[in-house]
Write a protein that holds these residues in place. Sequence first.
Motif, PDB file in Angstrom:
ATOM      1  N   GLN A  51       0.832  -1.198   0.000  1.00 57.41           N
ATOM      2  CA  GLN A  51       0.000   0.000   0.000  1.00 57.41           C
ATOM      3  C   GLN A  51       0.864   1.244   0.000  1.00 57.41           C
ATOM      4  OE1 GLN A  51      -2.595   0.448   3.416  1.00 57.41           O
ATOM      5  NE2 GLN A  51      -4.063   1.645   2.265  1.00 57.41           N
ATOM      6  N   GLY A  86      -2.232   7.015   1.044  1.00 61.23           N
ATOM      7  CA  GLY A  86      -3.441   7.558   0.430  1.00 61.23           C
ATOM      8  C   GLY A  86      -4.064   6.679  -0.632  1.00 61.23           C
ATOM      9  N   GLU A  87      -3.525   5.490  -0.834  1.00 59.67           N
ATOM     10  CA  GLU A  87      -4.057   4.580  -1.849  1.00 59.67           C
ATOM     11  C   GLU A  87      -4.570   3.309  -1.200  1.00 59.67           C
ATOM     12  OE1 GLU A  87      -3.355   7.218  -4.763  1.00 59.67           O
ATOM     13  OE2 GLU A  87      -4.155   5.220  -5.182  1.00 59.67           O
ATOM     14  N   GLY A  88      -5.323   2.514  -1.956  1.00 61.89           N
ATOM     15  CA  GLY A  88      -5.772   1.230  -1.457  1.00 61.89           C
ATOM     16  C   GLY A  88      -4.680   0.184  -1.587  1.00 61.89           C
ATOM     17  N   PRO A  89      -4.770  -0.884  -0.814  1.00 65.17           N
ATOM     18  CA  PRO A  89      -3.781  -1.970  -0.917  1.00 65.17           C
ATOM     19  C   PRO A  89      -3.841  -2.630  -2.290  1.00 65.17           C
ATOM     20  CG  PRO A  89      -5.094  -2.160   1.101  1.00 65.17           C
ATOM     21  CD  PRO A  89      -5.751  -1.142   0.253  1.00 65.17           C
ATOM     22  N   LEU A 125     -12.112   1.733   2.739  1.00 62.19           N
ATOM     23  CA  LEU A 125     -11.737   0.953   1.567  1.00 62.19           C
ATOM     24  C   LEU A 125     -12.840  -0.009   1.184  1.00 62.19           C
ATOM     25  CD1 LEU A 125      -8.141   0.124   2.808  1.00 62.19           C
ATOM     26  CD2 LEU A 125      -8.658   1.526   0.815  1.00 62.19           C
ATOM     27  N   PHE A 129      -8.837  -4.013  -4.091  1.00 67.54           N
ATOM     28  CA  PHE A 129      -9.252  -2.809  -3.382  1.00 67.54           C
ATOM     29  C   PHE A 129      -9.331  -1.592  -4.286  1.00 67.54           C
ATOM     30  CE2 PHE A 129      -9.334  -3.833   1.140  1.00 67.54           C
ATOM     31  CZ  PHE A 129      -8.775  -5.093   1.134  1.00 67.54           C
ATOM     32  N   GLY A 130     -10.246  -0.686  -3.928  1.00 69.15           N
ATOM     33  CA  GLY A 130     -10.282   0.623  -4.531  1.00 69.15           C
ATOM     34  C   GLY A 130      -9.260   1.532  -3.870  1.00 69.15           C
ATOM     35  N   GLN A 131      -9.226   2.784  -4.315  1.00 66.15           N
ATOM     36  CA  GLN A 131      -8.233   3.730  -3.780  1.00 66.15           C
ATOM     37  C   GLN A 131      -8.656   4.307  -2.440  1.00 66.15           C
ATOM     38  OE1 GLN A 131     -10.555   4.560  -5.866  1.00 66.15           O
ATOM     39  NE2 GLN A 131     -11.178   6.670  -5.528  1.00 66.15           N
TER      40      GLN A 131
END
Lengths: 115, 114
Positions: A37, A40-43, B90, B105-107
């Motif tokens: 990750q 600020g982003e998704g895994p 998330l 996953f999304g952001q």
Amino acid sequence: TQLLEQSPQFLSIQEGENLTVYCNSSSVFSSLQWYRQEPGEGPVLLVTVVTGGEVKKLKRLTFQFGDARKDSSLHITAAQTGDTGLYLCAGGGAWSGGGADGLTFGKGTHLIIQP
Amino acid sequence: DAGVTQSPTHLIKTRGQQVTLRCSPKSGHDTVSWYQQALGQGPQFIFQYYEEEERQRGNFPDRFSGHQFPNYSSELNVNALLLGDSALYLCASSLVPGGATEAFFGQGTRLTVV
């Protein structure tokens, strides 16, 4: 409650070095996933391991699932600055305690690779 | 192939207000899970939706509720917001309900409660 403990919490090494991060639990999982990750982003999913003793390689990354399906490790060879990030392990389909409860995540290992 | 998309990306709300977050799953996926990630922590499972029903739930109060639509998209609603609800929310989609499958996953939506 199923818990996944990751170690170390923080790791800062020089580019070119090797490292291993660990993910341990007292619970049995039917699968173990590793994610990376960025802030600020998704895994982002790196790998899924499902068989006890399984070893998977993804370029310089080697993932291992423990024989008892309670632990896993991630080994990075010749680390690069682009490997910097938060590495999360997540267990799926926990059997102890009855039923699956979505993915159980560890707190992650913050990895910094210095040039 | 579109991955998991979430909206909005950032949101600021006041204590006591209500918020709705949205998620569109990866193409071909029918199961949506929601997670809360506090700063410096790993994601924590809130609940999972499959066939428009809540199938599993983590240790979150009833203030957290959700919905899944026939097109598999999903919403997360949080009522009576608390400062402690500030987190990255998330959404993850997968093909098979339950935890033993790959989740994408999304952001995320960064929620700040003031």
